[in-house]
Design a protein around this motif. Structure first.
Motif, mmCIF file in Angstrom:
data_model
loop_
_atom_site.group_PDB
_atom_site.id
_atom_site.type_symbol
_atom_site.label_atom_id
_atom_site.label_comp_id
_atom_site.label_asym_id
_atom_site.label_seq_id
_atom_site.Cartn_x
_atom_site.Cartn_y
_atom_site.Cartn_z
ATOM 1 N N GLU A 40 0.958 -1.212 -0.145
ATOM 2 C CA GLU A 40 0.008 -0.084 0.106
ATOM 3 C C GLU A 40 0.979 1.043 -0.031
ATOM 4 N N SER A 41 0.561 2.297 -0.961
ATOM 5 C CA SER A 41 1.240 3.414 -1.155
ATOM 6 C C SER A 41 0.581 4.531 -1.609
ATOM 7 N N PRO A 42 -0.155 5.140 -0.510
ATOM 8 C CA PRO A 42 -0.923 6.286 -0.966
ATOM 9 C C PRO A 42 -0.235 7.208 -1.363
ATOM 10 N N MET A 43 -0.696 8.267 -2.154
ATOM 11 C CA MET A 43 -0.197 9.251 -2.706
ATOM 12 C C MET A 43 -0.236 10.674 -1.854
ATOM 13 N N PHE A 44 0.754 11.256 -1.230
ATOM 14 C CA PHE A 44 0.569 12.381 -0.392
ATOM 15 C C PHE A 44 1.265 13.639 -0.784
ATOM 16 N N SER A 45 1.182 13.828 -2.105
ATOM 17 C CA SER A 45 1.678 14.866 -2.604
ATOM 18 C C SER A 45 0.757 15.408 -3.784
ATOM 19 N N LYS A 46 -0.056 16.483 -3.471
ATOM 20 C CA LYS A 46 -0.896 16.740 -4.852
ATOM 21 C C LYS A 46 -0.115 17.283 -5.698
ATOM 22 N N LYS A 47 0.903 17.897 -5.736
ATOM 23 C CA LYS A 47 1.709 18.404 -6.704
ATOM 24 C C LYS A 47 2.270 17.341 -7.416
ATOM 25 N N VAL A 48 2.639 16.387 -6.880
ATOM 26 C CA VAL A 48 3.289 14.977 -7.636
ATOM 27 C C VAL A 48 2.226 14.429 -8.305
ATOM 28 N N ASP A 49 1.227 14.089 -7.627
ATOM 29 C CA ASP A 49 -0.105 13.544 -8.145
ATOM 30 C C ASP A 49 -0.512 14.224 -9.542
ATOM 31 N N ASP A 50 -0.555 15.534 -9.598
ATOM 32 C CA ASP A 50 -0.730 16.513 -10.711
ATOM 33 C C ASP A 50 0.095 16.092 -12.069
ATOM 34 N N LEU A 51 1.207 15.730 -11.701
ATOM 35 C CA LEU A 51 2.214 15.219 -12.905
ATOM 36 C C LEU A 51 1.610 13.756 -13.242
ATOM 37 N N TRP A 52 1.260 13.065 -12.226
ATOM 38 C CA TRP A 52 0.971 11.564 -12.614
ATOM 39 C C TRP A 52 -0.259 11.833 -13.696
ATOM 40 N N HIS A 53 -1.239 12.451 -13.235
ATOM 41 C CA HIS A 53 -2.390 12.917 -13.991
ATOM 42 C C HIS A 53 -2.107 13.165 -15.347
ATOM 43 N N GLN A 54 -0.929 14.337 -15.399
ATOM 44 C CA GLN A 54 -0.646 14.588 -16.866
ATOM 45 C C GLN A 54 -0.146 13.444 -17.670
ATOM 46 N N MET A 55 0.659 12.511 -17.025
ATOM 47 C CA MET A 55 1.058 11.414 -17.634
ATOM 48 C C MET A 55 -0.034 10.298 -18.189
ATOM 49 N N LEU A 56 -0.903 10.256 -17.345
ATOM 50 C CA LEU A 56 -2.082 9.493 -17.850
ATOM 51 C C LEU A 56 -3.043 10.069 -18.815
ATOM 52 N N MET A 57 -2.509 11.193 -19.402
ATOM 53 C CA MET A 57 -3.397 11.830 -20.599
ATOM 54 C C MET A 57 -2.930 10.870 -21.927
ATOM 55 N N PHE A 58 -1.677 10.576 -21.864
ATOM 56 C CA PHE A 58 -1.154 9.714 -22.987
ATOM 57 C C PHE A 58 -1.403 8.194 -22.705
ATOM 58 N N THR A 59 -2.680 7.751 -22.900
ATOM 59 C CA THR A 59 -2.883 6.246 -22.406
ATOM 60 C C THR A 59 -2.111 5.372 -23.017
ATOM 61 N N CYS A 60 -1.790 5.458 -24.217
ATOM 62 C CA CYS A 60 -1.018 4.282 -24.962
ATOM 63 C C CYS A 60 0.472 4.295 -24.276
ATOM 64 N N GLU A 61 0.982 5.535 -24.456
ATOM 65 C CA GLU A 61 2.621 5.648 -23.983
ATOM 66 C C GLU A 61 2.529 5.199 -22.283
ATOM 67 N N TYR A 62 1.586 5.508 -21.638
ATOM 68 C CA TYR A 62 1.360 5.078 -20.002
ATOM 69 C C TYR A 62 1.482 3.785 -20.029
ATOM 70 N N ASP A 63 0.652 3.214 -20.822
ATOM 71 C CA ASP A 63 0.379 1.586 -20.676
ATOM 72 C C ASP A 63 1.693 1.031 -20.899
ATOM 73 N N ASP A 64 2.355 1.575 -22.037
ATOM 74 C CA ASP A 64 3.574 0.785 -22.532
ATOM 75 C C ASP A 64 4.486 0.953 -21.401
ATOM 76 N N PHE A 65 4.685 2.193 -21.030
ATOM 77 C CA PHE A 65 5.629 2.576 -19.692
ATOM 78 C C PHE A 65 5.251 1.467 -18.736
ATOM 79 N N SER A 66 4.147 1.223 -18.100
ATOM 80 C CA SER A 66 3.979 0.569 -16.897
ATOM 81 C C SER A 66 4.010 -0.956 -17.050
#
Length: 226
Positions: free
Chosen positions: A93-119
């Motif tokens: 379990e690893s909750p996200m405790f930084s809104k600013k870091v989470d905002d960047l994560w959201h931006q990565m998710l906008m590129f669906t295919c690339e994010y899926d390839d990365f993960s």
């Protein structure tokens, strides 16, 4: 007369706001600044390899367009997001405790295919976004998160700024006692991903946390501070 009484409060608020807004991020980090935990360098190298330059270039371009950032702030947010990805590959379990870091994560998710390839290249499966929806402090979870974070990474002022401080919540005595006494397999069952590809790192981390736990003398849980 009322405004005279309120004046000190207003001045204190202005000084606090000025201090907060005046923070300057240092030069962009050259590495993840990891501690000497076995296998952690290999893990971080695999993470970097999984993030293609073209993908992250698109992410940075989008972030700069969507979010107003201070100089060098993007690099530090990205560093902490990468560190968070490392935590998710090790912890149950690893909750996200930084809104600013989470905002960047959201931006990565906008590129669906690339994010899926990365993960999939990084973990072998999709790394699902799991926002921390609980608005309460969650002191026990945050205390454990900070402990693990400090065992894996060196903490700089920029990291403190993004997470609004570290070690504000003490680790519960029962968890410290568990790391003192329980064997590795039981600790893995409680706190770590049993299916992690980086079990050498998990075992080395547990060893480091056991050493830290044994150094703790005062087992009385301190009261939480705002």
């Amino acid at each position: 007369m009322a405004w005279i009484l309120l004046l000190p409060v207003v001045i204190c608020f202005i000084l606090f706001l000025r201090k907060k807004l005046s923070f300057k991020f240092g030069l962009s980090p050259k590495s993840l600044d990891i501690r000497p935990i076995k296998g952690l360098k290999k893990l971080s190298d695999q993470l970097e390899k999984s993030l293609s330059k073209s993908y992250m270039g698109h992410v940075e371009e989008r972030v700069m367009k969507e979010i107003k950032l201070k100089e060098n702030e993007y690099s530090w947010r990205l560093l902490d997001l990468k560190r968070y990805f490392i935590l998710t590959s090790l912890l149950k379990e690893s909750p996200m405790f930084s809104k600013k870091v989470d905002d960047l994560w959201h931006q990565m998710l906008m590129f669906t295919c690339e994010y899926d390839d990365f993960s999939k290249e990084y973990l072998g499966s999709t790394l699902h976004h799991s926002p921390n929806l609980n608005q309460s402090p969650q002191p026990d979870l945050r205390g454990f998160f900070d402990w693990v974070y400090g065992e894996l990474f060196f903490i700089r002022m920029e990291n403190i700024q993004l997470y609004k401080g570290f070690y504000r919540f003490p680790e519960p005595p029962n968890i410290i006692e568990e790391f003192k006494c329980l064997p590795e397999n039981e600790l893995i069952e409680l706190y770590f991903r049993r299916d992690s590809q980086y079990m050498d790192t998990v075992l080395s981390l547990i060893s480091s946390m056991k050493k830290t736990a044994k150094k703790v003398k005062n087992m009385k849980k301190a009261s939480y501070k705002k």
